[in-house]
Motif scaffolding. Structure first.
Motif, short mmCIF file in Angstrom:
data_model
loop_
_atom_site.label_atom_id
_atom_site.label_comp_id
_atom_site.label_asym_id
_atom_site.label_seq_id
_atom_site.Cartn_x
_atom_site.Cartn_y
_atom_site.Cartn_z
N ASP A 416 -38.41 -21.12 -35.84
CA ASP A 416 -39.65 -21.81 -35.47
C ASP A 416 -40.12 -21.42 -34.07
OD1 ASP A 416 -37.83 -23.06 -33.85
OD2 ASP A 416 -38.11 -25.06 -34.68
N LEU A 417 -39.36 -20.57 -33.40
CA LEU A 417 -39.68 -20.02 -32.08
C LEU A 417 -39.73 -21.07 -30.97
CD1 LEU A 417 -42.45 -17.40 -32.96
CD2 LEU A 417 -39.96 -17.10 -32.86
N THR A 418 -39.23 -22.27 -31.23
CA THR A 418 -39.19 -23.32 -30.21
C THR A 418 -37.80 -23.93 -30.04
OG1 THR A 418 -39.88 -25.00 -31.82
CG2 THR A 418 -41.62 -23.92 -30.52
N THR A 419 -37.04 -24.02 -31.13
CA THR A 419 -35.75 -24.68 -31.10
C THR A 419 -34.66 -23.70 -30.66
OG1 THR A 419 -36.42 -26.11 -32.94
CG2 THR A 419 -34.07 -26.02 -32.42
N LEU A 420 -33.80 -24.17 -29.78
CA LEU A 420 -32.65 -23.39 -29.33
C LEU A 420 -31.37 -24.08 -29.80
CD1 LEU A 420 -33.72 -22.58 -25.66
CD2 LEU A 420 -33.49 -20.93 -27.52
N LYS A 421 -30.43 -23.28 -30.29
CA LYS A 421 -29.16 -23.82 -30.75
C LYS A 421 -28.02 -23.16 -29.98
CE LYS A 421 -28.46 -24.77 -35.07
NZ LYS A 421 -28.21 -24.65 -36.54
N ARG A 422 -27.20 -23.98 -29.34
CA ARG A 422 -26.07 -23.47 -28.58
C ARG A 422 -25.03 -22.90 -29.56
NH1 ARG A 422 -24.26 -24.86 -23.54
NH2 ARG A 422 -26.48 -24.62 -23.12
N ASP A 423 -24.65 -21.62 -29.36
CA ASP A 423 -23.65 -21.03 -30.25
C ASP A 423 -22.42 -20.51 -29.50
OD1 ASP A 423 -24.59 -18.73 -29.10
OD2 ASP A 423 -25.37 -17.84 -30.94
N TYR A 424 -22.45 -20.58 -28.16
CA TYR A 424 -21.25 -20.17 -27.42
C TYR A 424 -21.34 -20.73 -26.00
CZ TYR A 424 -17.62 -17.29 -25.29
OH TYR A 424 -16.49 -16.87 -24.64
N GLU A 425 -20.19 -21.17 -25.47
CA GLU A 425 -20.11 -21.59 -24.08
C GLU A 425 -18.68 -21.47 -23.59
OE1 GLU A 425 -21.59 -25.58 -24.07
OE2 GLU A 425 -19.74 -26.46 -24.83
N GLN A 426 -18.57 -21.11 -22.32
CA GLN A 426 -17.26 -20.95 -21.70
C GLN A 426 -17.35 -21.39 -20.24
OE1 GLN A 426 -14.69 -17.33 -22.20
NE2 GLN A 426 -15.02 -17.12 -20.00
N ARG A 427 -16.32 -22.08 -19.79
CA ARG A 427 -16.26 -22.54 -18.40
C ARG A 427 -14.83 -22.41 -17.90
NH1 ARG A 427 -16.09 -27.96 -15.76
NH2 ARG A 427 -17.17 -27.78 -13.75
N PHE A 428 -14.66 -21.71 -16.80
CA PHE A 428 -13.34 -21.43 -16.26
C PHE A 428 -13.29 -21.92 -14.82
CE2 PHE A 428 -10.16 -18.86 -14.15
CZ PHE A 428 -9.15 -18.74 -15.08
N LEU A 429 -12.32 -22.78 -14.52
CA LEU A 429 -12.17 -23.35 -13.18
C LEU A 429 -10.80 -22.99 -12.62
CD1 LEU A 429 -13.53 -26.99 -13.80
CD2 LEU A 429 -14.73 -25.11 -12.69
N GLN A 430 -10.78 -22.65 -11.34
CA GLN A 430 -9.53 -22.47 -10.62
C GLN A 430 -9.64 -23.16 -9.27
OE1 GLN A 430 -7.24 -18.51 -11.09
NE2 GLN A 430 -9.38 -17.90 -11.24
N ASN A 431 -8.56 -23.78 -8.84
CA ASN A 431 -8.55 -24.39 -7.51
C ASN A 431 -7.21 -24.09 -6.84
OD1 ASN A 431 -6.68 -26.87 -8.00
ND2 ASN A 431 -8.18 -26.96 -9.66
#
Length: 805
Positions: A416-431
């Motif tokens: 529909d050229l308006t809707t976005l669907k999340r298909d991947y995410e990654q988050r890496f934290l170091q302290n």
């Protein structure tokens, strides 16, 4: 490094106070306009500083400081605190001679003196040995001598001027270091460097004597480089760079060490630097906290949008790329408790792309259907205390908190050229929390020791979700963990004679997660046949942790989550280096080094048919089971012919011949990814002072020419890739192919103008001046079923304008 300043005389203080009161009533813009319109009389500047003992860091009163080649002579003598003050020094490149009875003379050659800022020098003097049987005159080529007196081989100092002057260095220490022998840039799009055939991940970054996280923007997980340095050259002082057989105080590194030192702000007057250019805006401020107090502040902020390069025609793609950073150094000396500093840096960077509204382009490449966001954030803040004792010793203690955040998000545009669907995410934290304490004791002119410990608390968290065959994001990785490391070291420096210096020591590293340990003996010596010929020999056993994410990688075995790599041991390497330095004159020398490195305990795949080795990694970490059964070897010859800046001309010719191999789980030896076999770099520059009618100008021209053998790669199996619909490699030819030889020419033009109280510098750096299409790699295009090549960056112009006042 201690940097102290001395007070002006009463008359100058009154003038300074009056000027400062007037400045407070004007805006920064009006101040700049006023400075630019000042009468262009003969420009001079104040040169101040402190003279200290190189080992004990105690002040040396009574030292004589002379500006060379001036008539009448300008000179000063250090006071009881080692401070000196030289008034009315002409702007331009000046040389200084520092002498004191019982110490070797120090010659600082061709130091830039600008009208916009006072020059503050920190002079370290080495005590002579009383030896009636021999008299040795120390050569004056000291510019490449390490600041760390315990580093004998494969170490040189680099200056802030070099990061600013070298073509295409763009104020970046890593890019500047690629001019040195044995150092090769791993790609145009980042500042990863391979040292003597090693992976860039073998590099250690230190600041103020403490290990810090990778200080680069756009860095990936588990890497030591990035797109561009977070650290502005405004903050850095002269620092050391090591490429092998490191001193005992350096641990957790296999290939090299950047030992960065920070500059202290001017503690007598407020000064500013503003730089504008295609890379963005850079603003620095420094000055005293209050009158009569030796403390100072130095703060630098930078905001950049690389998108500006696209607007001038540089093809950087459709991504929006931005970064910003803040760095600071606060000097807080006390009378009884020693000298405190508070320092830190923080960098935010991201790169985003937007999907195409033209659905026909989706068929050309699925990437056009995606919105992506890559982000990389890094920060560190620390406090140090340096306490001098009466027995010619000092204790330096540091506490540092640091962390990194890396992530990637991907959304797919729907029909529909308006809707976005999340298909991947990654988050890496170091302290990380680091506590270190180092004690240095100068027992006498011949002998000194340094010992200390380092405690690290390491934290880690990784989350990854993706959409596979369902319309729901599935959690693939949700890992976290923490552990500690302990390091301790001892080093003894003993000068048997004026000609022979020895260093012996030991470094200890322990990972408490699995009690993996390493006792690392280190030894080196330097023998001076005379003032022109010097021989060095160094050996060291070195070890390094694996990227922390590898230890906590989880696998599902019969429904039970396991960590197959939790007990991985430290990677280790023996370094052996022999060097010879021939000093032609006060301004030039030739240096050669031969080295051999034997690497063992290297993580490789537990699969006996695999050719994976961590020695070929540049970022990330594998999710397969590994074992410490891998080996590697690097050996080569390096030659450097260098002329330091003299009569406004310098050059640095560096060349390397080397081999870099690794042994995989299948029992075979292969080329490493970084085995280019040879590299030649010529860095040179010329300055033309133009002083007409009171107008002090300097025209500069610098070039950097790089010729390197191609990096190794594993060829793609085209038929297997077409059949599988994804990339498949010919494992039997692991790193058996090589890209075409790499060549790049960078040039830099600059024009510096000194006004009465302001210095301006206009510069243009042209990277890859010939616009050569250097091959960066290959990939399999699933849409066309073809193997295609990736090319490195084209011609890139970088224009900047800097004001110092």
């Amino acid at each position: 490094m201690i940097q102290a300043c001395i007070q002006r005389n009463k008359v100058e203080s009154k003038c300074s106070n009056k000027n400062s009161k007037k400045m407070k009533t004007k805006s920064l813009v009006m101040a700049l306009l006023g400075l630019l319109s000042m009468n262009l009389s003969a420009q001079t500047q104040t040169v101040r500083g402190v003279v200290v003992d190189k080992i004990a860091q105690s002040p040396i009163p009574g030292a004589t400081v002379v500006v060379l080649n001036l008539d009448p002579v300008i000179h000063s003598m250090s006071d009881e605190e080692g401070k000196f003050n030289l008034q009315n020094v002409p702007v331009g490149n000046q040389s200084f001679l520092i002498t004191y009875s019982g110490y070797k003379e120090v010659v600082l050659q061709n130091i830039p003196v600008n009208a916009g800022k006072e020059l503050v020098l920190n002079v370290n003097m080495e005590e002579e040995i009383d030896d009636l049987d021999e008299v040795v005159v120390t050569a004056k080529v000291e510019k490449n001598k390490p600041l760390n007196e315990l580093s004998t081989v494969s170490t040189r100092t680099f200056s802030v001027e070099e990061t600013q002057r070298f073509a295409a260095a763009v104020n970046d220490p890593a890019r500047m270091a690629s001019s040195f022998a044995g150092v090769v840039t791993a790609g145009d799009g980042n500042n990863h460097i391979s040292i003597r055939g090693n992976s860039p991940n073998g590099l250690l970054w230190r600041m103020e004597g403490v290990e810090i996280p990778n200080p680069n923007h756009f860095s990936n997980v588990g890497t030591s480089g990035g797109g561009i340095s977070i650290l502005s050259s405004q903050l850095l002082s002269n620092s050391d760079f090591s490429t092998g057989a490191f001193a005992s105080e350096y641990g957790n590194a296999l290939s090299g060490v950047f030992d960065l030192r920070l500059r202290k702000g001017n503690n007598e007057k407020r000064e500013y630097t503003v730089q504008l250019g295609l890379l963005g805006m850079d603003v620095a401020a420094e000055g005293p906290f209050k009158k009569g107090y030796d403390g100072s502040y130095l703060i630098n902020y930078r905001y950049s949008t690389l998108s500006l390069l696209g607007k001038v025609g540089v093809p950087l793609g459709d991504a929006i790329t931005n970064f910003q950073d803040l760095s600071f150094n606060l000097s807080l000396p006390t009378k009884r408790l020693g000298k405190f500093t508070v320092f830190g840096f923080g960098g935010l960077s991201y790169q985003t792309t937007e999907s195409s509204q033209d659905s026909l382009r989706w068929k050309e490449d699925a990437f056009y259907r995606l919105n992506t966001n890559f982000y990389s954030n890094t920060g560190a803040v620390g406090v140090t205390n340096m306490k001098l004792f009466k027995n010619q010793s000092y204790l330096k203690t540091a506490l540092v908190f640091s962390g990194t955040e890396n992530g990637y998000e991907q959304d797919e545009l729907q029909t529909d050229l308006t809707t976005l669907k999340r298909d991947y995410e990654q988050r890496f934290l170091q302290n990380k929390m680091t506590l270190s304490s180092v004690y240095t004791w100068k027992m006498n002119a011949k002998s000194n020791i340094r010992t200390g410990f380092i405690l690290n608390q390491l934290g880690y968290e990784l989350k990854q979700r993706s959409m596979e065959d369902t319309n729901v994001l599935i959690t693939q990785i949700a890992e976290s963990g923490s552990t500690q490391t302990f390091q301790a070291f001892f080093q003894w420096n003993y000068r048997l004679t004026e000609k022979l210096t020895t260093n012996v020591g030991m470094h200890y590293l322990q990972l408490l997660l699995n009690n993996s340990t390493a006792f690392e003996p280190r030894a080196s010596l330097k023998y001076d046949f005379n003032q022109k010929h010097h021989v060095t020999l160094g050996y060291g056993l070195h070890s390094q942790l694996q990227p922390i994410g590898i230890y906590f990688t989880e696998q599902d075995q019969n429904g039970v989550a396991t960590r197959p790599n939790e007990n991985l041991k430290l990677s280790k390497a023996h370094h052996l280096v022999v060097g010879y330095d021939w000093v032609f004159s006060e301004h030039s020398h030739v240096k050669t080094e031969v080295y051999y490195q034997h690497l063992f305990n290297v993580p490789i795949s537990a699969n006996p048919m695999s050719t994976y080795s961590i020695l070929n990694s540049t970022d990330g970490f594998p999710d397969e089971q590994l074992t410490n059964k891998g080996f590697g070897r690097n050996y080569g010859l390096e030659l450097t012919y260098e002329r330091f800046m003299f009569k406004n001309f310098y050059y640095l010719l560096s060349s390397s011949l080397y081999e870099s191999k690794f042994k995989a789980a299948d029992g075979n030896w292969y080329n490493t990814r970084f085995n280019t076999n040879y590299a030649v770099t010529l860095t040179m520059g010329k300055e033309w002072p133009i002083d007409r009618k009171g107008k002090n100008r300097t025209l500069g021209f610098n070039i950097k020419s790089v010729y390197v053998g191609g990096f190794r790669y594993t060829p793609i199996d085209l038929n297997a890739s077409i059949a599988a619909g994804e990339t498949k490699f010919v494992d039997a030819q692991t790193y058996g192919k090589r890209t075409p030889d790499y060549y790049r020419l960078d040039i830099r033009f600059s024009l510096k103008r000194n006004y009465k109280k302001l210095t301006s510098t206009f510069a243009i750096d042209i990277q890859n001046t010939t616009n050569r299409k250097n091959v960066g790699g290959q990939y399999f295009d699933e849409n066309t079923g073809e193997v295609k090549y990736l090319y490195q960056t084209p011609l890139i112009p970088i224009v900047s304008y800097r004001l110092e006042f």
